[in-house]
Design an enzyme around this catalytic site. Sequence first.
Site, mmCIF file in Angstrom:
data_model
loop_
_atom_site.group_PDB
_atom_site.id
_atom_site.type_symbol
_atom_site.label_atom_id
_atom_site.label_comp_id
_atom_site.label_asym_id
_atom_site.label_seq_id
_atom_site.Cartn_x
_atom_site.Cartn_y
_atom_site.Cartn_z
ATOM 1 N N ASP A 1 4.028 -4.844 -7.488
ATOM 2 C CA ASP A 1 3.379 -3.596 -7.065
ATOM 3 C C ASP A 1 3.876 -2.414 -7.886
ATOM 4 O O ASP A 1 3.327 -1.321 -7.793
ATOM 5 C CB ASP A 1 3.609 -3.333 -5.567
ATOM 6 N N GLY B 1 0.818 -1.216 0.000
ATOM 7 C CA GLY B 1 0.000 0.000 0.000
ATOM 8 C C GLY B 1 0.848 1.260 0.000
ATOM 9 O O GLY B 1 2.072 1.218 0.110
HETATM 10 P P1 AMP Z 1 8.746 1.121 -3.726
HETATM 11 O O1 AMP Z 1 9.971 0.313 -3.548
HETATM 12 O O2 AMP Z 1 9.012 2.589 -3.778
HETATM 13 O O3 AMP Z 1 7.877 0.657 -4.829
HETATM 14 O O4 AMP Z 1 7.909 0.948 -2.371
HETATM 15 C C1 AMP Z 1 7.551 -0.275 -1.817
HETATM 16 C C2 AMP Z 1 6.672 -0.047 -0.599
HETATM 17 O O5 AMP Z 1 7.386 0.663 0.419
HETATM 18 C C3 AMP Z 1 5.413 0.756 -0.850
HETATM 19 O O6 AMP Z 1 4.411 0.210 -0.045
HETATM 20 C C4 AMP Z 1 5.809 2.148 -0.406
HETATM 21 O O7 AMP Z 1 4.691 2.927 -0.029
HETATM 22 C C5 AMP Z 1 6.697 1.849 0.795
HETATM 23 N N1 AMP Z 1 7.658 2.910 1.095
HETATM 24 C C6 AMP Z 1 8.785 3.219 0.398
HETATM 25 N N2 AMP Z 1 9.454 4.229 0.992
HETATM 26 C C7 AMP Z 1 8.732 4.580 2.095
HETATM 27 C C8 AMP Z 1 8.900 5.559 3.141
HETATM 28 N N3 AMP Z 1 9.931 6.401 3.171
HETATM 29 N N4 AMP Z 1 7.942 5.624 4.101
HETATM 30 C C9 AMP Z 1 6.897 4.778 4.085
HETATM 31 N N5 AMP Z 1 6.690 3.843 3.152
HETATM 32 C C10 AMP Z 1 7.590 3.745 2.171
HETATM 33 MG MG MG Z 2 6.278 1.227 -5.694
#
Ligand code: AMP
Ligand code: MG
Length: 487
Positions: free
Chosen positions: A254, A92
């Site tokens: 995702d 999410g």
């Molecule tokens: P991503 O690798 O950017 O696709 O993110 C994977 C998951 O990690 C997703 O659920 C993002 O919302 C969460 N996420 C990434 N960075 C952060 C952050 N700094 N704070 C909270 N959630 C994060």
């Molecule tokens: Mg992502």
Amino acid sequence: MSVAPPPTVTLDARFARELAEMALPWQAEEAPDPRLVVLNEPLATELGLNPAWLRSSEGLRLLVGNLVPSGATPVAQAYAGHQFGGFAPRLGDGRALLLGEVVDADGHLRDLHLKGSGRTPFARGGDGLAAVGPMLREYVVSEAMHALDIPTTRSLAVVATGGSVRRETVLPGAVLARVASSHLRVGSFQYAWATGDVDLLRRLADHAISRHHPGAAESDQRYLALFEGVVAAQASLMAHWMLVGFVHGVMNTDNMTISGETIDYGPCAFMEAFDPAAVYSSIDVGGRYAYGNQPIVAEWNLARLAETLLPLFGDDQDQAVAMAVETLGAFRRQYSAAWSAGMRAKLGLPDGLDDDMASSLVDELLNLLQEGRVDHTSFFRSLGAAARGDTEPTRGQFLDLAAFDSWAERWRALTPDTDVMARVNPVYVPRNHLVEEALLAATEGDLDPLERLLDAVTAPYAERPGLERYAAPAPEDFGDYRTFCGT
Ligand code: AMP
Ligand code: MG
């Protein structure tokens, strides 16, 4: 949070309404001192948003999520995902919000979404924040992809929040305002499927059909037709990526859209020396998401999508599986056809050329590029001059000159179409060292390098004097490039 309705902004809340189980109403964190870093004026206009108003203090508050137009319901979207092959049932939006949907100038629904807007209940251990550098990276690379005619989410603005973000050092915080034809991901379907609620799954599929593959609604097998549509869109997208040397870096389920748009520019990079094993992401130690693996990974991700759709394909699950397998079988054919057609255009090959001849020419070339560690972008661009007889700039990029000469002689005998080549082989892509240079300067308050880079990469096919350094590979001392995820 104020709820003053700016006259220029109307946001629908269609996702929040139709898929409430996957939409958690939430508010952005208050930004102490929002300052605009970059605004995409043409995109704002396309969305019916007034650029001058967006630059105002009220506009900036919209762009960081602190001003919510009446009628809008900002939500954190729920999704699941396979991350490096392991299933996570609840990811999410941990640091993002869907503000709502806008109707653009063509009458299409577009999501307006924020990244870096504070912790949500999906944040797990994360701080919910984003630093200026990585948000600008997404801005630059997504806008470059759009200019390269590659389906992608777009970037409307990056606003520095005035707050700071703790990473290896303390960095200025920022929010990226992102625009997409939707944020539905393979992981969205995995989430709905994992709840066991088939009604939710069906509503999600119907929502996806209506937004992305409306033709599927006419089919007797509408959900299979939806799957067919996603397979075709992703096959085409993968061919686009491969033809420009784009390495996404984190093709978790995702991070793969149902629309076929590229999404989530975290650890991405443009390959320079041609190498199917090229990996840039520091966390991709096994090379799962290496350049040459991307089409296979996309197919694997689509198989995960198919699994979630089986309950909608019919009551007979053996038959449902058979239908899914057959439909997924189209991926390789569609990918190969799109990639081969793209390669023919890159080489300016004549339409009537025999397939075997074209593929042996291409295979041989790729071997030469790999052996010589030849720069992907400048090689293809320089071929235009080579076709006109000026072979030295191209030849100089190879180690095995005799092998290149022999290849080039056969290729030139086919009288390549240089107009076609100039239209599909970019001069300027966001080269890793230039992106880093621009982000570093911007983080320190100097926006000039960013603006110059954006100027080059948003008109990638028009060679312009003065921009030579934007067309050249990184200097040797730039070393092995590494990118970092989720920062
Ligand atoms: P991503 O690798 O950017 O696709 O993110 C994977 C998951 O990690 C997703 O659920 C993002 O919302 C969460 N996420 C990434 N960075 C952060 C952050 N700094 N704070 C909270 N959630 C994060
Ligand atoms: Mg992502």
